[in-house]
Scaffold this active site. Structure first.
Site, short mmCIF file in Angstrom:
data_model
loop_
_atom_site.label_atom_id
_atom_site.label_comp_id
_atom_site.label_asym_id
_atom_site.label_seq_id
_atom_site.Cartn_x
_atom_site.Cartn_y
_atom_site.Cartn_z
CE LYS A 14 -3.80 -2.30 2.43
NZ LYS A 14 -4.83 -2.17 3.48
NE ARG A 123 -5.47 -12.76 6.05
CZ ARG A 123 -5.98 -11.59 5.69
NH1 ARG A 123 -5.80 -11.13 4.48
NH2 ARG A 123 -6.66 -10.86 6.56
NE ARG A 140 -1.20 -5.54 7.58
CZ ARG A 140 -2.13 -6.35 7.10
NH1 ARG A 140 -2.57 -7.38 7.82
NH2 ARG A 140 -2.62 -6.15 5.90
CG ASN A 160 -3.32 -2.46 6.81
OD1 ASN A 160 -3.17 -2.06 5.66
ND2 ASN A 160 -4.38 -3.15 7.19
CG HIS A 163 -4.73 -6.50 -0.22
ND1 HIS A 163 -5.93 -6.63 0.45
CD2 HIS A 163 -4.74 -7.44 -1.21
CE1 HIS A 163 -6.63 -7.60 -0.11
NE2 HIS A 163 -5.93 -8.11 -1.12
P1 ADP Z 1 -7.61 -6.91 5.49
O1 ADP Z 1 -6.88 -5.85 4.70
O2 ADP Z 1 -6.73 -7.47 6.58
O3 ADP Z 1 -8.22 -8.00 4.64
P2 ADP Z 1 -10.29 -5.71 5.87
O4 ADP Z 1 -10.75 -6.42 4.64
O5 ADP Z 1 -11.08 -5.85 7.11
O6 ADP Z 1 -8.79 -6.13 6.26
O7 ADP Z 1 -10.20 -4.16 5.57
C1 ADP Z 1 -9.64 -3.66 4.39
C2 ADP Z 1 -8.77 -2.46 4.69
O8 ADP Z 1 -9.59 -1.37 5.14
C3 ADP Z 1 -7.78 -2.66 5.84
O9 ADP Z 1 -6.60 -3.30 5.40
C4 ADP Z 1 -7.56 -1.24 6.32
O10 ADP Z 1 -6.61 -0.56 5.50
C5 ADP Z 1 -8.92 -0.58 6.11
N1 ADP Z 1 -9.79 -0.58 7.29
C6 ADP Z 1 -10.42 -1.64 7.84
N2 ADP Z 1 -11.18 -1.28 8.89
C7 ADP Z 1 -11.05 0.07 9.02
C8 ADP Z 1 -11.58 1.07 9.91
N3 ADP Z 1 -12.39 0.76 10.91
N4 ADP Z 1 -11.20 2.34 9.73
C9 ADP Z 1 -10.37 2.69 8.73
N5 ADP Z 1 -9.83 1.80 7.85
C10 ADP Z 1 -10.16 0.51 7.99
#
Ligand code: ADP
Length: 194
Positions: A14, A123, A140, A160, A163
């Site tokens: 990212k 992951r 992370r 973070n 992805h």
């Molecule tokens: P992952 O990336 O681990 O699969 P998610 O699919 O839950 O996680 O979320 C997608 C992305 O959205 C996250 O990686 C993060 O960058 C962002 N995100 C998730 N939840 C929030 C939140 N509550 N507030 C702001 N950004 C969020």
């Protein structure tokens, strides 16, 4: 049934990962765990490609809103003041917008990573979604301390670093989305494949 060594996953650095200079560090951590990079490219994403990368279904969007609502409740923040509503189906799209604007704010690096349990191991190497909770020793946990409490206050997505696909099915879908018909480049890793 595929051979275990044939499993592939999709990873994308990212904007914060690129801007923190972590491209090499991320690749190093996959490679040292005996995973292979079989496709790799830096690019500037279009708004449309990011928009279609993240799910558009009601359930996924509401889940984003719920996460934000939980954060607000946990820290005693005022949802109405920041969003004008407590409805998670209205907050979700706002968070999705933050995510799209974050993801288009710098070039990204996309890759296909291949090897035994590629999806789960990537992951694990990445660590939990929320960096402040991620274990030390994960990407992370070692390079970010971001949290939804801070991100939501600043009206932006949680940063973070990378992805990574959650399941082999999602990986297949995302590889198709981001690489289309481009070739991947398989090769035999010393000590892994022979
Ligand atoms: P992952 O990336 O681990 O699969 P998610 O699919 O839950 O996680 O979320 C997608 C992305 O959205 C996250 O990686 C993060 O960058 C962002 N995100 C998730 N939840 C929030 C939140 N509550 N507030 C702001 N950004 C969020």
């Amino acid at each position: 049934m595929k051979h275990p060594k044939e499993e592939v996953t999709f990873v994308m650095l990212k904007p914060d990962g690129v801007r923190k200079g972590l491209i090499g560090e991320v690749i190093k951590r996959f490679e040292q765990r005996d995973l292979k990079i079989v496709a790799l490219e830096m690019f500037q994403p279009t708004h449309e490609l990011i928009d279609t990368h993240y799910p558009k279904d009601e359930a996924w969007i509401t889940r984003l809103g719920e996460k934000t609502k939980n954060t607000y409740e946990k820290y005693g923040y005022d949802l109405i003041a920041d969003f004008g509503t407590e409805d998670t189906s209205k907050i979700g799209p706002e968070v999705r917008k933050w995510l799209i604007s974050f993801m288009t704010s710098a070039p990204l690096v996309k890759m296909v990573v291949k090897g035994t349990h590629a999806v789960d191991v990537v992951r694990k190497i990445a660590g939990e979604t929320m960096p402040y909770k991620a274990d030390m020793g994960t990407i992370r946990g070692d390079f970010s301390n971001d949290s939804p409490a801070l991100a939501n206050k600043e009206k932006r997505a949680v940063m973070n670093i990378l992805h990574c696909s959650e399941t082999p099915e999602e990986a297949e879908h995302e590889i198709k989305h981001w690489f289309g018909n481009s070739e991947t480049y398989d090769y035999k890793r010393f000590g892994v494949d022979e």
